[in-house]
Design a protein around this motif. Structure first.
Motif, PDB file in Angstrom:
ATOM      1  N   ILE A  56      -2.062  -3.991   7.560  1.00 35.15           N
ATOM      2  CA  ILE A  56      -1.391  -2.738   7.903  1.00 35.15           C
ATOM      3  C   ILE A  56      -1.135  -2.677   9.403  1.00 35.15           C
ATOM      4  CG2 ILE A  56      -2.245  -1.425   5.946  1.00 35.15           C
ATOM      5  CD1 ILE A  56      -4.485  -0.402   7.721  1.00 35.15           C
ATOM      6  N   ASP A  57      -0.189  -1.849   9.829  1.00 38.56           N
ATOM      7  CA  ASP A  57       0.167  -1.770  11.238  1.00 38.56           C
ATOM      8  C   ASP A  57       0.231  -0.318  11.693  1.00 38.56           C
ATOM      9  OD1 ASP A  57       2.488  -0.845  10.034  1.00 38.56           O
ATOM     10  OD2 ASP A  57       3.640  -2.667  10.432  1.00 38.56           O
ATOM     11  N   ASP A  58       0.563  -0.122  12.963  1.00 37.77           N
ATOM     12  CA  ASP A  58       0.618   1.231  13.526  1.00 37.77           C
ATOM     13  C   ASP A  58       1.647   2.103  12.823  1.00 37.77           C
ATOM     14  OD1 ASP A  58      -1.388   0.721  15.349  1.00 37.77           O
ATOM     15  OD2 ASP A  58      -0.018   0.253  17.000  1.00 37.77           O
ATOM     16  N   ALA A  59       2.759   1.510  12.427  1.00 41.74           N
ATOM     17  CA  ALA A  59       3.807   2.286  11.747  1.00 41.74           C
ATOM     18  C   ALA A  59       3.306   2.825  10.409  1.00 41.74           C
ATOM     19  CB  ALA A  59       5.053   1.422  11.548  1.00 41.74           C
ATOM     20  N   ALA A  79      -0.916   9.205   8.405  1.00 40.01           N
ATOM     21  CA  ALA A  79      -1.438  10.412   9.046  1.00 40.01           C
ATOM     22  C   ALA A  79      -0.653  11.652   8.628  1.00 40.01           C
ATOM     23  CB  ALA A  79      -1.406  10.250  10.561  1.00 40.01           C
ATOM     24  N   LEU A  80       0.629  11.484   8.357  1.00 47.08           N
ATOM     25  CA  LEU A  80       1.458  12.593   7.878  1.00 47.08           C
ATOM     26  C   LEU A  80       1.260  12.829   6.385  1.00 47.08           C
ATOM     27  CD1 LEU A  80       4.802  11.742   9.729  1.00 47.08           C
ATOM     28  CD2 LEU A  80       3.121  13.488  10.362  1.00 47.08           C
ATOM     29  N   ALA A  81       0.954  11.761   5.649  1.00 51.80           N
ATOM     30  CA  ALA A  81       0.857  11.841   4.187  1.00 51.80           C
ATOM     31  C   ALA A  81      -0.480  12.399   3.710  1.00 51.80           C
ATOM     32  CB  ALA A  81       1.079  10.457   3.575  1.00 51.80           C
ATOM     33  N   TRP A  82      -1.534  12.268   4.533  1.00 50.24           N
ATOM     34  CA  TRP A  82      -2.884  12.652   4.091  1.00 50.24           C
ATOM     35  C   TRP A  82      -3.474  13.751   4.979  1.00 50.24           C
ATOM     36  CZ3 TRP A  82      -4.160   6.801   4.592  1.00 50.24           C
ATOM     37  CH2 TRP A  82      -3.523   6.087   3.561  1.00 50.24           C
ATOM     38  N   PRO A  83      -2.883  14.925   5.022  1.00 52.86           N
ATOM     39  CA  PRO A  83      -3.353  15.981   5.932  1.00 52.86           C
ATOM     40  C   PRO A  83      -4.735  16.518   5.581  1.00 52.86           C
ATOM     41  CG  PRO A  83      -1.711  16.856   4.414  1.00 52.86           C
ATOM     42  CD  PRO A  83      -1.716  15.369   4.220  1.00 52.86           C
ATOM     43  N   LEU A 114       0.802  -1.218   0.000  1.00 53.48           N
ATOM     44  CA  LEU A 114       0.000   0.000   0.000  1.00 53.48           C
ATOM     45  C   LEU A 114       0.838   1.274   0.000  1.00 53.48           C
ATOM     46  CD1 LEU A 114      -2.705  -1.042   2.625  1.00 53.48           C
ATOM     47  CD2 LEU A 114      -2.734  -1.395   0.170  1.00 53.48           C
ATOM     48  N   LYS A 115       2.148   1.131   0.013  1.00 47.74           N
ATOM     49  CA  LYS A 115       3.038   2.290   0.122  1.00 47.74           C
ATOM     50  C   LYS A 115       2.796   3.365  -0.950  1.00 47.74           C
ATOM     51  CE  LYS A 115       7.903   3.543   0.738  1.00 47.74           C
ATOM     52  NZ  LYS A 115       9.298   3.035   0.797  1.00 47.74           N
ATOM     53  N   ALA A 155       0.895   5.678  11.089  1.00 45.14           N
ATOM     54  CA  ALA A 155       1.608   6.884  11.509  1.00 45.14           C
ATOM     55  C   ALA A 155       2.126   7.651  10.290  1.00 45.14           C
ATOM     56  CB  ALA A 155       2.760   6.517  12.439  1.00 45.14           C
ATOM     57  N   ASN A 156       2.649   6.926   9.314  1.00 45.31           N
ATOM     58  CA  ASN A 156       3.108   7.564   8.072  1.00 45.31           C
ATOM     59  C   ASN A 156       1.933   8.107   7.265  1.00 45.31           C
ATOM     60  OD1 ASN A 156       5.882   7.100   8.471  1.00 45.31           O
ATOM     61  ND2 ASN A 156       5.722   5.020   7.669  1.00 45.31           N
TER      62      ASN A 156
END
Length: 226
Positions: free
Chosen positions: A104-107, A113-117, A82-83, A110-111
């Motif tokens: 998918i996991d927490d890591a 959440a930063l990528a889709w503001p 999914l990257k 976390a990424n």
């Protein structure tokens, strides 16, 4: 752009030859399970389409599964699959459901959440009878913190262990949170925790349809990967 096809590969090819710079919405529905390689290729095409248009803000992806076959072993989609979605920073709506085992996991979250503001609506759902989840309450917290416009969120988590500290995460426009089919040892404790963390939440959904789905599969004589 809305397409219903037999395979996700066909969807990928149609998206590949779509060169419009005005593409804003992509909705893809497919009926045959997609391997991890095919899924990754499709999401790479989504990333390319996002780069061409600069305004692709909505992706809907759904596997139109049936329970009529003798076996239904889902493909597992790792975070690396999914990257490509993490490069799509204009997403406002991301709706992925019934595609298989969404590992998918927490890591990853976390990424994300930063990528889709700009995200306003997020649904990340594998097949509804899969009970192995790698995301936790921490993923919900990261999305609330990173996506300041998020109004609707739907994803299953492993909520068997809750953080000891229970306080509001941040002021959030989140109106609806759906954690149905999550792993929970004490559903009431989970509800109390989330209500305290999100005091302005209007709707919390936590249905447990896992056993219902598995009963249906047994009645259909379907074998799945437990």
């Amino acid at each position: 752009m809305k397409i219903t096809a037999h395979t996700l590969y066909q969807c990928s090819e149609l998206l590949r030859i779509t060169t419009s710079s005005q593409l804003e919405e992509v909705s893809m529905f497919y009926s045959s399970q997609a391997s991890e390689a095919v899924m990754h290729t499709f999401l790479q095409e989504v990333e390319k389409a996002h780069g061409r248009s600069g305004g692709l803000h909505t992706l809907v992806l759904q596997h139109l599964f049936t329970t009529s076959g003798p076996t239904l072993k889902p493909f597992v989609y790792s975070p690396s699959t999914l990257k490509p979605l993490l490069a799509c920073h204009c997403f406002r709506v991301l709706d992925i459901r019934d595609i298989g085992d969404l590992a998918i996991d927490d890591a990853f979250i976390a990424n994300a959440a930063l990528a889709w503001p700009r995200l306003e609506e997020l649904r990340l759902r594998g097949l509804p009878w899969i009970d192995s989840h790698h995301t936790t309450v921490a993923s919900l917290r990261e999305l609330i913190r990173g996506c300041s416009r998020l109004a609707r969120l739907s994803m299953a988590i492993d909520a068997r262990a809750l953080p000891e500290k229970n306080s509001a995460w941040r002021s959030s426009p989140l109106e609806e949170l759906n954690i149905s089919d999550s792993q929970m040892e004490d559903p009431e404790a989970v509800e109390r925790y989330l209500r305290a963390a999100l005091p302005d939440l209007k709707r919390l959904i936590a249905l447990d349809d896992l056993q219902c789905w598995r009963t249906v599969l047994r009645m259909e004589g379907v074998i799945w990967d437990e």
